[in-house]
Design an enzyme around this catalytic site. Structure first.
Site, short mmCIF file in Angstrom:
data_model
loop_
_atom_site.label_atom_id
_atom_site.label_comp_id
_atom_site.label_asym_id
_atom_site.label_seq_id
_atom_site.Cartn_x
_atom_site.Cartn_y
_atom_site.Cartn_z
N ASP A 82 0.84 -1.20 0.00
CA ASP A 82 0.00 0.00 0.00
C ASP A 82 0.88 1.25 0.00
O ASP A 82 2.05 1.22 -0.39
CB ASP A 82 -0.98 -0.07 1.19
N ASP A 83 0.33 2.36 0.42
CA ASP A 83 1.00 3.67 0.37
C ASP A 83 2.35 3.64 1.11
O ASP A 83 2.57 2.76 1.95
CB ASP A 83 0.07 4.71 1.03
N LYS A 158 -3.83 -0.96 -6.92
CA LYS A 158 -4.86 -0.26 -6.14
C LYS A 158 -4.63 1.23 -6.39
O LYS A 158 -3.57 1.77 -6.08
CB LYS A 158 -4.69 -0.58 -4.65
N ASP A 160 -5.84 4.85 -5.57
CA ASP A 160 -6.60 5.62 -4.58
C ASP A 160 -7.05 6.95 -5.20
O ASP A 160 -6.74 7.26 -6.36
CB ASP A 160 -5.69 5.83 -3.37
N GLY A 208 -22.00 8.06 1.62
CA GLY A 208 -22.76 9.02 2.43
C GLY A 208 -23.28 10.19 1.61
O GLY A 208 -23.96 11.07 2.14
N ARG A 228 -13.61 0.10 -3.67
CA ARG A 228 -13.88 0.33 -2.26
C ARG A 228 -15.22 1.02 -2.09
O ARG A 228 -15.52 2.00 -2.76
CB ARG A 228 -12.76 1.20 -1.68
N ASP A 232 -12.18 3.66 5.44
CA ASP A 232 -11.08 2.76 5.81
C ASP A 232 -11.45 1.94 7.03
O ASP A 232 -11.88 2.49 8.06
CB ASP A 232 -9.82 3.56 6.16
C1 GLA Z 1 -6.63 5.77 1.88
C2 GLA Z 1 -7.13 4.38 1.54
C3 GLA Z 1 -6.47 3.35 2.44
C4 GLA Z 1 -4.97 3.43 2.29
C5 GLA Z 1 -4.50 4.85 2.59
C6 GLA Z 1 -3.02 5.03 2.29
O1 GLA Z 1 -7.03 6.19 3.14
O2 GLA Z 1 -8.52 4.30 1.65
O3 GLA Z 1 -6.91 2.05 2.13
O4 GLA Z 1 -4.62 3.05 1.00
O5 GLA Z 1 -5.21 5.80 1.82
O6 GLA Z 1 -2.60 6.33 2.47
#
Ligand code: GLA
Length: 409
Positions: A82-83, A158, A160, A208, A228, A232
């Protein structure tokens, strides 16, 4: 590889049509836009458990643990970073580079390591100017970044949606801008010469806001393999419940190759009791959600490993018909869900959201099933019972009872 996927996709699509004719509540369905992710992706994503505390070592250890625990064999194949994997700036040539301190051997090496273990390599980027943690975003660099990912052997992206490029599209709303940008990346991925599963985030950013949410959901399945749907997830019951509540009514959007994603599994973490972990796992499988573990896989407790390894529940999640469960009935604190499976069976869950043990019941008629005798397999206790009228069970607080129903001829 790509070709084979497309053939399989065609076959599944035919099965789907056949399945639909049998299903009690037909939904409008479409096929995978790129022939990929015909069942919900399974694997690992670090974010929910580690946030930015990641390293090459973590992913190597996780990969080894997925193989050594037998989880990889059960289908958990994607190892998604991820990030925070990137350096703060692009290099002089404008290319994305890994943070060398965290990933000394670089992403190509890591991808090769995962592939040598029989696993798949997932990575994170953002469709806007910056990732949510402030690293360089893909906007303005789509073609070159997709080329970079393909050259690293990336199998899953993924993407974002922090810092969206709205200012470049005057007069267009959130959904229209997101559609343009995600469609462009989607096309680039499809033409990359690699089979790259595409995970998208825009719906979660308008969760929402019903009007915008509906607009985004109208195109997302033609561009992405999963998306998504909620905020989170974090390691607490209220978060799991909120994401379940947000996702459970969205079944009509889900189909093989295009899945609603209520976010990662918290199984293995400390914020949920073992029963709650079993419940999340069951509900996610019932909703045909991606099963992405986010915990220390190398140190899974036997109880958590047992949950993640329940092959009968995984089979429900991975059922090729790919129909997300419908909420059939709410009785007191109990939600009752059902989904048809490809062999004609049904997966039924009685889920008690309340704080007290409760007795719940649902008739075959309410489940939309033909009258007759059914075999009930309890997917957690493995107990077999029979019924010809109704299902009834005591469900513990925050627990589920999950059955696979098989009509006896
Ligand atoms: C968002 C995404 C998370 C994650 C973070 C990373 O909040 O929804 O799943 O990837 O960024 O910064």
């Amino acid at each position: 590889m790509q070709r084979l996927d497309l053939k399989v996709s065609g076959l599944i699509f035919c099965l789907l049509l056949a399945g639909n004719a049998m299903a009690s509540n037909p939904v409008s369905r479409t096929h995978s836009y790129n022939g990929l992710a015909l069942t919900p992706p399974m694997g690992f994503n670090d974010w929910a458990h580690y946030q930015c505390h990641i390293s090459q070592r973590l992913f190597v250890q996780t990969a080894n643990a997925l193989v050594n625990t037998g989880l990889a064999k059960l289908g958990y194949r994607y190892v998604n970073i991820d990030d925070c994997w990137m350096a703060r700036y692009r290099n002089a040539a404008g290319h994305l580079v890994a943070n060398r301190k965290l990933f000394p051997r670089g992403m190509k090496w890591l991808g090769a390591y995962l592939h040598a273990k029989g696993l798949k390599f997932g990575i994170y980027e953002d469709a806007g100017y910056k990732t949510c943690q402030g690293k360089p975003g893909i906007y303005g660099h789509i073609q070159e970044d997709v080329r970079t990912f393909a050259s690293w052997g990336v199998d899953y992206l993924k993407l974002d949606y922090c810092y969206p490029p709205d200012n470049r599209f005057p007069g267009k709303n959130f959904s229209q801008v997101a559609h343009l940008v995600y469609a462009k990346v989607s096309r680039a991925l499809r033409h990359s010469g690699h089979a790259i599963v595409f995970s998208c985030s825009p719906p979660a950013y308008v969760f929402g806001k019903p009007k915008l949410f509906a607009q985004v959901m109208s195109w997302i399945g033609s561009v992405c393999n999963l998306w998504r749907t909620d905020d989170d997830i974090f390691d607490a019951w209220k978060s799991v419940l909120a994401n379940f509540n947000g996702n459970v009514t969205l079944g009509r959007f889900s189909h093989p190759g295009g899945w609603n994603d209520p976010d990662m599994l918290e199984v293995g973490n400390r914020g949920l009791t073992i029963r709650e972990q079993r419940t999340q796992f069951s509900l996610w499988a019932e909703m045909a959600a991606p099963l992405l573990i986010s915990t220390d896989v190398a140190r899974l407790s036997p109880a958590a490993l047992k949950i993640l390894s329940n092959a009968a529940v995984i089979a429900v999640d991975q059922d090729p018909l790919g129909i997300q469960a419908t909420l059939i009935k709410q009785e007191g604190s109990v939600d009752i869900l059902s989904r048809p499976l490809i062999n004609g069976d049904h997966a039924v869950i009685l889920f008690n959201k309340g704080s007290k043990r409760t007795y719940a019941t649902v008739s075959l008629k309410q489940l939309g099933l033909n009258p007759g005798r059914y075999r009930l397999q309890n997917l957690w206790t493995k107990q077999i019972t029979w019924t010809h009228r109704r299902i009834a069970a005591e469900v513990r607080s925050h627990g589920v009872v999950m059955y696979r129903l098989h009509a006896i001829p």
